[in-house]
Design a protein around this motif. Structure first.
Motif, PDB file in Angstrom:
ATOM      1  N   SER A 134      25.126 -17.321 -10.840  1.00 51.75           N
ATOM      2  CA  SER A 134      24.997 -18.509 -11.680  1.00 51.75           C
ATOM      3  C   SER A 134      25.034 -18.147 -13.156  1.00 51.75           C
ATOM      4  O   SER A 134      25.637 -18.841 -13.972  1.00 51.75           O
ATOM      5  CB  SER A 134      23.698 -19.252 -11.354  1.00 51.75           C
ATOM      6  N   ILE A 150      32.019 -25.660 -14.072  1.00 49.09           N
ATOM      7  CA  ILE A 150      30.956 -25.957 -13.112  1.00 49.09           C
ATOM      8  C   ILE A 150      31.466 -26.911 -12.040  1.00 49.09           C
ATOM      9  O   ILE A 150      31.176 -26.753 -10.850  1.00 49.09           O
ATOM     10  CB  ILE A 150      29.725 -26.530 -13.836  1.00 49.09           C
ATOM     11  N   SER A 154      31.807 -26.078  -8.209  1.00 49.71           N
ATOM     12  CA  SER A 154      31.181 -26.941  -7.212  1.00 49.71           C
ATOM     13  C   SER A 154      32.181 -27.328  -6.123  1.00 49.71           C
ATOM     14  O   SER A 154      31.805 -27.500  -4.964  1.00 49.71           O
ATOM     15  CB  SER A 154      30.618 -28.205  -7.877  1.00 49.71           C
ATOM     16  N   VAL A 332      23.660 -32.636  -9.074  1.00 48.28           N
ATOM     17  CA  VAL A 332      23.903 -31.202  -9.253  1.00 48.28           C
ATOM     18  C   VAL A 332      24.782 -30.950 -10.470  1.00 48.28           C
ATOM     19  O   VAL A 332      24.489 -30.077 -11.302  1.00 48.28           O
ATOM     20  CB  VAL A 332      24.566 -30.608  -7.991  1.00 48.28           C
ATOM     21  N   GLN A 336      23.110 -28.856 -13.512  1.00 43.70           N
ATOM     22  CA  GLN A 336      23.591 -27.512 -13.822  1.00 43.70           C
ATOM     23  C   GLN A 336      24.198 -27.441 -15.214  1.00 43.70           C
ATOM     24  O   GLN A 336      24.002 -26.452 -15.933  1.00 43.70           O
ATOM     25  CB  GLN A 336      24.619 -27.072 -12.777  1.00 43.70           C
ATOM     26  N   GLN A 340      22.533 -24.944 -18.025  1.00 47.45           N
ATOM     27  CA  GLN A 340      23.307 -23.833 -18.570  1.00 47.45           C
ATOM     28  C   GLN A 340      23.569 -24.004 -20.066  1.00 47.45           C
ATOM     29  O   GLN A 340      23.514 -23.037 -20.827  1.00 47.45           O
ATOM     30  CB  GLN A 340      24.642 -23.703 -17.815  1.00 47.45           C
ATOM     31  N   SER A 352      18.032 -19.335 -14.597  1.00 45.08           N
ATOM     32  CA  SER A 352      18.768 -19.599 -13.361  1.00 45.08           C
ATOM     33  C   SER A 352      17.936 -19.221 -12.151  1.00 45.08           C
ATOM     34  O   SER A 352      17.973 -19.894 -11.112  1.00 45.08           O
ATOM     35  CB  SER A 352      20.087 -18.820 -13.340  1.00 45.08           C
ATOM     36  N   SER A 355      15.520 -21.964 -11.610  1.00 44.64           N
ATOM     37  CA  SER A 355      16.244 -23.106 -11.050  1.00 44.64           C
ATOM     38  C   SER A 355      16.564 -22.879  -9.584  1.00 44.64           C
ATOM     39  O   SER A 355      16.377 -23.767  -8.738  1.00 44.64           O
ATOM     40  CB  SER A 355      17.543 -23.339 -11.842  1.00 44.64           C
TER      41      SER A 355
END
Length: 432
Positions: A134, A150, A154, A332, A336, A340, A352, A355
Motif C-alpha cells: 500500500s 488507486i 482497485s 474504499v 484510500q 494516502q 497504512s 489502516s
C-alpha cells in the motif's frame, strides 16, 4: 482518463498492477476453498450449523491475531526497508501456504488442524504485505494521478475477487487440490512481476528515531488527524459489524442450498459490483463532496446487507451482494485516496499499517464476530443485526467526525504538500 494521465504509462506501476492482480486472484481462490473445506469438514464430522459456523469464526480469528500483534512493526518495516523486497518475501510465504494446502488436499489428508495452521501463516504474510504494498503505490506515480492509480489498483483487486472465487469453485469441483496448485502458480507470477519494479523515489527521511518512538509517531498521527482517524474507523466498525462473507458457506450449503458453484457466485457478486464501480472511477474519478458520499455509501452497504440476510431467493441475494460490493468500493476509493494524500511519505508505511489493521479487524476479526454471533443467534439474525449496526455507525460517525460531512475534495492541505506533517492542521478543504 487520457493516455497521458494513465498510470499504465509508467512501467513500475504496470508491474505493480500485474502483481496485485495475480496475488489477489490467488488469495481469494484460496480463502474461498479454505472456508468451504472448513465448514464441510465440520458438518460432515457431525457438527450442527451453529457449531460449524463457530469453526468459520475460528479461521477468521487465527488470521487476525498475527495481524493485530505484528501491525505496528510491519508498518515500521515498510517505512525503513525496501518495500519491493518485503512484498516479494510475503508473496513467497503465501506461495508456500498454497503449496502445502495443495499437497495435503491431493493426499486426502486435509483436516481442520492443517487449515487452522495455514490461516495463522496467511495472517502473518498479509500483516507484512499490506503496509509494504500500500505504501509502495504512491511512490510509483505522481500525486496528481494517484486517485486514478488507486482506482486501477482497485480494479486489479476486485477482478481478483471476482475471478478468484469463480476459478477456485470450478477447479475444486474438478479436483479439490487444483485451486491451491493454481494459486501457487499465480503467487509465483506475482513475485516475478514485483522483481521488475525498478528503483522508486521515496520522500525525505528524517533523522532516525528509536523504533518504539517511530511506531508511536504513526499512531499519534492517525489519532490527531481527524480526517484519517474518521475514515479508518468508519470502515472498521461498519464492515466489522456487517461482515456477511464469512457465512457464505452457511448460506450456500444450508440456506440457499446452491452448493460449491453457488458459493462461487455468492463470492463473485459483491466483487463484480465493486469492480464495475472501480472501473467507472478510473474514467470518471470523484471530485466533489467526497466525504458525504463516503458516509452515504456505507449506509447503503448496511441496508443491502440486511436485505441479503433475510433472502431465500438466489437472484435477490446476488442482487443485494452486488449493491454491497458497489457501495463498499465507493467507500474504499474515497477512504484510500484521502488517507494516502493526507499522509506524509515518511509515515505512509505506519499509517497504512494502522489502516490495514482496521481492515483486518473488520474482515478477519469481523469473520470471527459474525461466526460467533451466528453460533449464538443463528446466521440470518447475525447478518441482519450486523447490517443494522453499520447503518447506525454512519449516523454516529457523521456526528463524531464532522470533517467527514464537510470534506469536499481529495486535495491535501498546503502545509502537508510543503513537507509540514503537523497533524493538527485542517486535513481537507471544507465547505461552508
Amino acid at each position: 482518463m487520457s493516455t497521458a494521465n494513465s498510470p499504465f504509462r509508467i512501467a513500475n506501476y504496470r508491474a505493480y498492477w500485474v502483481a496485485r492482480l495475480c496475488m489477489t486472484l490467488a488469495q481469494y481462490a484460496m480463502l474461498l476453498i479454505i472456508g468451504w473445506q472448513t465448514y464441510n469438514l465440520a458438518r460432515d464430522g457431525g457438527m450442527s450449523v451453529a457449531e460449524a459456523s463457530g469453526q468459520l469464526a475460528l479461521i477468521g480469528l487465527l488470521q487476525f491475531v498475527p495481524l493485530f500483534l505484528l501491525t505496528p512493526f510491519t508498518g515500521l518495516a515498510a517505512d525503513h526497508f525496501d518495500r519491493r523486497n518485503l512484498g516479494r518475501i510475503t508473496v513467497l510465504l503465501q506461495l508456500l501456504c498454497a503449496a502445502t494446502l495443495a499437497t495435503f488436499t491431493w493426499q486426502e489428508a486435509i483436516g481442520l488442524p492443517v487449515l487452522f495452521t495455514i490461516a495463522v501463516f496467511l495472517g502473518i504474510a498479509r500483516a507484512f504485505a499490506g503496509p509494504a504494498l500500500s505504501a509502495l503505490a504512491p511512490n510509483l506515480v505522481p500525486p496528481a494521478i494517484l486517485p486514478n492509480a488507486i482506482a486501477l489498483s482497485s480494479i486489479a483487486w476486485q477482478t481478483g475477487m471476482i475471478v478468484g472465487p469463480a476459478v477456485g469453485g470450478v477447479l475444486y469441483e474438478v479436483e479439490p487440490f487444483l485451486p491451491y496448485a493454481v494459486a501457487a502458480m499465480l503467487f509465483a507470477v506475482a513475485i516475478t512481476s514485483l522483481s521488475f519494479i525498478g528503483e522508486v523515489p521515496r520522500g525525505k527521511k528524517k533523522a532516525p528515531a528509536k523504533p518504539i518512538q517511530q511506531v508511536r509517531e504513526g499512531l499519534v498521527y492517525v489519532w490527531q488527524n481527524k480526517m484519517v482517524l474518521g475514515s479508518i474507523t468508519l470502515d472498521l466498525f461498519a464492515v466489522f459489524l456487517a461482515g456477511a462473507t464469512a457465512l457464505f458457506p452457511v448460506y450456500a450449503r444450508d440456506i440457499l442450498q446452491v452448493g460449491a458453484s453457488g458459493l462461487s457466485q455468492l463470492a463473485m457478486a459483491p466483487a463484480i459490483g465493486a469492480a464495475l464501480t472501480a472501473l467507472w472511477f478510473s474514467f470518471r474519478p470523484l471530485k466533489n463532496n467526497v466525504g458525504p458520499k463516503m458516509l452515504w455509501s456505507v449506509a447503503v452497504f448496511g441496508l443491502a446487507t440486511v436485505v441479503f440476510a433475510f433472502s431465500t431467493n438466489m437472484a435477490l441475494s446476488l442482487a443485494m451482494l452486488f449493491i454491497v460490493g458497489a457501495a463498499d468500493m465507493i467507500s474504499v476509493y474515497i477512504r484510500q485516496s484521502l488517507i494516502q494524500l493526507h499522509t506524509p511519505d515518511d509515515k505512509r508505511g505506519r499509517v497504512s499499517a494502522v489502516s490495514l489493521l482496521t481492515i483486518g479487524a473488520s474482515n478477519e476479526f469481523g469473520d470471527f464476530f459474525s461466526g460467533s454471533l451466528a453460533f449464538l443467534i443463528g446466521p440470518v439474525a447475525a447478518v441482519a443485526l450486523g447490517g443494522t449496526g453499520a447503518i447506525i455507525t454512519v449516523g454516529l460517525w457523521a456526528v463524531l467526525f464532522p470533517v467527514l460531512r464537510t470534506t469536499k475534495t481529495f486535495d491535501p492541505p498546503d502545509n502537508l504538500l510543503e513537507g509540514d506533517d503537523d497533524p493538527h492542521s485542517e486535513p481537507a478543504k471544507q465547505g461552508s
